[in-house]
Design an enzyme around this catalytic site. Structure first.
Site, PDB file in Angstrom:
ATOM      1  N   TYR A 209       0.836  -1.202   0.000  1.00 12.35           N
ATOM      2  CA  TYR A 209       0.000   0.000   0.000  1.00 12.35           C
ATOM      3  C   TYR A 209       0.875   1.257   0.000  1.00 12.35           C
ATOM      4  O   TYR A 209       2.099   1.173   0.008  1.00 12.35           O
ATOM      5  CB  TYR A 209      -0.972  -0.038   1.176  1.00 12.35           C
ATOM      6  CG  TYR A 209      -1.994  -1.146   1.064  1.00 12.35           C
ATOM      7  CD1 TYR A 209      -2.873  -1.209  -0.021  1.00 12.35           C
ATOM      8  CD2 TYR A 209      -2.092  -2.153   2.028  1.00 12.35           C
ATOM      9  CE1 TYR A 209      -3.801  -2.231  -0.139  1.00 12.35           C
ATOM     10  CE2 TYR A 209      -3.023  -3.186   1.920  1.00 12.35           C
ATOM     11  CZ  TYR A 209      -3.875  -3.217   0.837  1.00 12.35           C
ATOM     12  OH  TYR A 209      -4.791  -4.230   0.716  1.00 12.35           O
ATOM     13  N   ARG A 256       2.850  -0.811  10.745  1.00 15.19           N
ATOM     14  CA  ARG A 256       2.898  -2.149  10.143  1.00 15.19           C
ATOM     15  C   ARG A 256       3.821  -2.067   8.943  1.00 15.19           C
ATOM     16  O   ARG A 256       3.624  -1.242   8.039  1.00 15.19           O
ATOM     17  CB  ARG A 256       1.500  -2.617   9.719  1.00 15.19           C
ATOM     18  CG  ARG A 256       1.466  -4.124   9.462  1.00 15.19           C
ATOM     19  CD  ARG A 256       0.083  -4.663   9.255  1.00 15.19           C
ATOM     20  NE  ARG A 256       0.088  -6.109   9.460  1.00 15.19           N
ATOM     21  CZ  ARG A 256      -0.910  -6.916   9.138  1.00 15.19           C
ATOM     22  NH1 ARG A 256      -2.013  -6.420   8.588  1.00 15.19           N
ATOM     23  NH2 ARG A 256      -0.831  -8.213   9.363  1.00 15.19           N
ATOM     24  N   CYS A 389     -12.232 -16.271   2.880  1.00 11.81           N
ATOM     25  CA  CYS A 389     -12.576 -14.979   3.486  1.00 11.81           C
ATOM     26  C   CYS A 389     -12.252 -13.838   2.534  1.00 11.81           C
ATOM     27  O   CYS A 389     -13.103 -12.984   2.261  1.00 11.81           O
ATOM     28  CB  CYS A 389     -11.883 -14.807   4.836  1.00 11.81           C
ATOM     29  SG  CYS A 389     -10.114 -15.160   4.836  1.00 11.81           S
ATOM     30  N   ALA A 439     -21.872 -29.929   5.723  1.00 12.01           N
ATOM     31  CA  ALA A 439     -23.243 -29.424   5.811  1.00 12.01           C
ATOM     32  C   ALA A 439     -24.018 -30.151   6.905  1.00 12.01           C
ATOM     33  O   ALA A 439     -24.678 -29.529   7.747  1.00 12.01           O
ATOM     34  CB  ALA A 439     -23.953 -29.580   4.466  1.00 12.01           C
ATOM     35  N   GLN A 466     -16.639 -35.030   1.584  1.00 13.40           N
ATOM     36  CA  GLN A 466     -15.702 -34.542   0.565  1.00 13.40           C
ATOM     37  C   GLN A 466     -14.443 -33.915   1.164  1.00 13.40           C
ATOM     38  O   GLN A 466     -13.400 -33.853   0.499  1.00 13.40           O
ATOM     39  CB  GLN A 466     -16.411 -33.514  -0.322  1.00 13.40           C
ATOM     40  CG  GLN A 466     -17.563 -34.058  -1.136  1.00 13.40           C
ATOM     41  CD  GLN A 466     -17.115 -35.034  -2.209  1.00 13.40           C
ATOM     42  OE1 GLN A 466     -16.215 -34.743  -2.986  1.00 13.40           O
ATOM     43  NE2 GLN A 466     -17.745 -36.189  -2.250  1.00 13.40           N
ATOM     44  N   ALA A 503     -27.815 -44.360   5.454  1.00 14.91           N
ATOM     45  CA  ALA A 503     -29.143 -43.785   5.677  1.00 14.91           C
ATOM     46  C   ALA A 503     -30.098 -44.290   4.600  1.00 14.91           C
ATOM     47  O   ALA A 503     -30.157 -43.757   3.500  1.00 14.91           O
ATOM     48  CB  ALA A 503     -29.061 -42.265   5.649  1.00 14.91           C
TER      49      ALA A 503
END
Length: 700
Positions: A209, A256, A389, A439, A466, A503
């Protein structure tokens, strides 16, 4: 336990209750005028509640014209930002945490579309309430068109240089008068932060930056007093620091700092500056009277060396912090891919640094600190460094959305989940979940927390679905942490998980369930339209990733270069002659660029070849028949150029299809049947965990 980690330490005159810092991370919870939203304050406050000692805000602009990096970004560029920031700081202070504001200007790493847009947008929104909706609807289209035609304003930098990787557009040099104005704007923003009750400021001089652009000979080619020599390249930062000291007195300042631009790691040795110069900058910054240095590395040009993919080892760059710590007497902060409290404590004990900065771990688990302090570190929901993210934040930045987390579906829902709490209305009603992938496990934990009686049926011997495949390529084992943590969470909330239990409709019916959730995942595609697809020499990525099949010394054609294909290629390439066949004109065109940048150099090092613009049309026992293609609209058209690739084995990486037959078999057995995750639509880890959370939190 963790005596160093939970000991206090001062930054300037500000005492921090422990050594845990939440690093700055833009997630997109803000708004156009730069004031903090309730959602943004909820997000940060939950991390303060979670025991974090110091919270450093996301990038906060000091200049609205050239310095706005996103629409949903904090700002301290006007006096009207003072009172909203005061409320923000007070909410953080309630929990014993401190708040520093990171002051920022993107420089050449800005997107040209943002230059000059925010002042117009702020003014327009004041008189037209529907403006924001219109903006987010039109900007994604305009952005593409305007960038392609180079019709956006230039971003600014110390000098006219090439645009930053991932930013594109044009770059112009700042005029001397503009530099002086920017110095004054940084100082004025710091004054506002002090008036608002923030505990200090951090000047963002890293990741390429603007402040770092002045430090780097790669982006600072000026011949006036702001460029050329080491001292002149420091002048911009020095004038900001001196101005803050003059106006704010002993107000704490952190810088920083990129101490190594890492160009040598992408084959561009000699470009920019390395660690020796970075340490010299750190010593000079200490001499300016700065109170702490937050050590980091790289820039947008070397993205993976400051925001690492999952393949990078914890602490790989701790030597950088250690080199600075050896030369300065002020506190040193650093984010060294710190995933566990044990490793954080180790870094402090070794004297590598004084504070441990946790960025993505704080997204994954807002209560990281408290869990470590209470001896419940095993309950920390670990960041898997999947980069979703930042990918989701960038994708949603121009549509009004925000960033998400693969392992934590409550990001952006802190008030709903933590403060108000989900309705505990399960009343022991029976829920059966088919499948213990991410999930199913997410839904199981949330439903059990709400008071439902939850049983999960998993046909395999372990949970994960997975994710168990995704964790198999080299250095990707951390992906499996997601399944482990979700499984632990579900069990802790009271869900029962039965392994090795398929199931079936009959088995589910025996429970007389109130509701059934099918989360049965997906399987790799074998297109029946391709002749020879079921030949003995043809395999799917699943067979390679599970270890059912392996090759050595073979000629292998891998069809498809998506993320699964690239990761499977990493398994194959070291011991075989591998060729990757891809229809598009680039490798993994829809894969987040950081993953490509991580995988492709490793594959090239192994001698992997890439055949682009090539479509698989047939397979025989000697190899594959290909047809040349070119993109046409949203699809591809054949060019008529046929070719052949001889090989010993063919591996298909052509995507997955949902496994959802069970839902239809449950007709008449249960009135409430829901399908989530890959069983509904093949997607990302974050899609699955979010679907599990949303269904489980809303089920009545």
């Amino acid at each position: 336990m963790y005596s160093k980690l939970f000991s206090p330490m001062k930054i300037g005159g500000c005492e921090i209750k422990n050594r845990i810092v939440m690093s700055p991370m833009l997630m997109g919870f803000g708004q156009i005028d730069g004031r903090p939203t309730e959602k943004l304050m909820d997000y940060y406050e939950e991390r303060a509640k979670g025991g974090t000692g110091l919270i450093i805000t996301e990038i906060t602009r000091v200049n609205d014209v050239t310095g706005a990096a996103a629409f949903a970004q904090l700002a301290m560029s006007h006096d009207y930002h003072i009172e909203p920031m005061r409320e923000f700081a007070e909410r953080i202070h309630r929990h014993g945490a401190k708040l520093f504001v990171q002051l920022h200007h993107p420089g050449r790493q800005n997107v040209g579309l943002m230059v000059g847009t925010v002042p117009i947008s702020v003014a327009t929104e004041r008189i037209w309430k529907g403006y924001r909706k219109m903006l987010y609807k039109t900007v994604p289209v305009l952005r593409k068109v305007l960038l392609e035609k180079d019709r956006v304003p230039a971003s600014v930098a110390p000098s006219k240089v090439e645009p930053a990787y991932f930013a594109a557009g044009r770059v112009r040099a700042l005029r001397r008068s503009e530099i002086k104005k920017l110095v004054a704007q940084f100082v004025a923003a710091a004054v506002r932060c002090k008036k608002a009750g923030a505990d200090g400021v951090e000047l963002h001089g890293t990741h390429g930056y603007l402040i770092q652009q002045f430090l780097s000979p790669n982006t600072n080619k000026r011949t006036d007093e702001y460029g050329g020599s080491f001292e002149n390249r420091l002048r911009f930062l020095r004038e900001i620091v001196e101005g803050i000291r003059r106006e704010c007195g002993d107000y704490p300042i952190i810088v920083r700092l990129t101490v190594d631009e890492c160009y040598d790691r992408i084959g561009k040795a000699g470009k920019g500056y390395g660690l020796e110069t970075g340490v010299a900058y750190a010593k000079a910054i200490e001499a300016m009277g700065v109170d702490a240095i937050d050590v980091s590395s790289a820039s947008y040009d070397t993205f993976n060396y400051w925001l690492e993919p999952t393949s990078f080892e914890s602490g790989w760059r701790k030597y950088m912090a250690a080199a600075v710590k050896k030369e300065v007497k002020i506190p040193v902060l650093a984010a060294d891919i710190i995933r566990t409290p044990d490793f954080a404590e180790q870094l402090l004990e070794e004297g590598v640094q004084d504070f441990v900065s946790l960025g993505r771990p704080h997204i994954a688990d807002p209560h990281w600190a408290n869990k470590a302090m209470s001896g419940n570190e095993k309950d920390i929901r670990r960041c898997i460094c999947c980069l979703y993210c930042i990918e989701s934040m960038q994708e949603n930045a121009f549509t009004g959305g925000h960033g998400y987390c693969s392992v934590n579906p409550t990001v952006g829902k802190e008030r709903e989940y933590y403060t108000e709490g989900l309705e505990k209305s399960g009343n022991g009603r029976k829920i059966v979940i088919a499948g213990a992938g991410c999930a199913g496990l997410t839904a199981a934990g949330i439903l059990a927390e709400r008071g439902f009686d939850v049983t999960v049926l998993e046909k395999e011997a372990k949970a994960g679905g997975q994710l168990n495949l995704a964790s198999m390529p080299p250095h990707k084992e951390r992906i499996g942490w997601c399944a482990e943590d979700l499984e632990r969470f579900a069990k802790a909330k009271g869900a029962e998980i039965l392994y090795g239990t398929e199931a079936t409709a009959e088995r589910i019916a025996a429970y007389s369930p109130y509701a059934v959730i099918t989360a049965t995942g997906a399987v790799a595609v074998r297109p029946r339209s391709i002749p020879g697809v079921n030949g003995k020499n043809v395999y799917t990525t699943t067979e390679l990733l599970t270890g059912a099949v392996s090759f050595k010394g073979k000629k292998v054609a891998l069809i498809g270069s998506g993320m699964t294909g690239l990761e499977t290629a990493e398994l194959i390439a070291p011991d075989n002659e591998l060729t990757i066949v891809e229809m598009a004109d680039a490798v993994a065109p829809t894969t987040w660029f950081q993953h490509r940048d991580d995988c492709i150099p490793k594959l090239k090092k192994c001698g992997t070849k890439f055949l682009l613009n090539s479509k698989l049309v047939a397979i025989d026992d000697k190899g594959v028949e290909l047809m040349g293609v070119a993109r046409s609209g949203k699809g591809f058209k054949e060019t008529g150029k046929a070719s052949r690739l001889d090989c010993d084995a063919v591996v298909l990486s052509l995507g997955s299809r949902p496994v959802n037959a069970l839902a239809k078999e449950l007709d008449g057995i249960c009135d409430k049947v829901y399908t989530i995750g890959d069983a509904e639509r093949v997607g990302r880890i974050a899609d699955a965990t979010r679907a599990g959370y949303e269904l489980a939190s809303e089920l009545e």
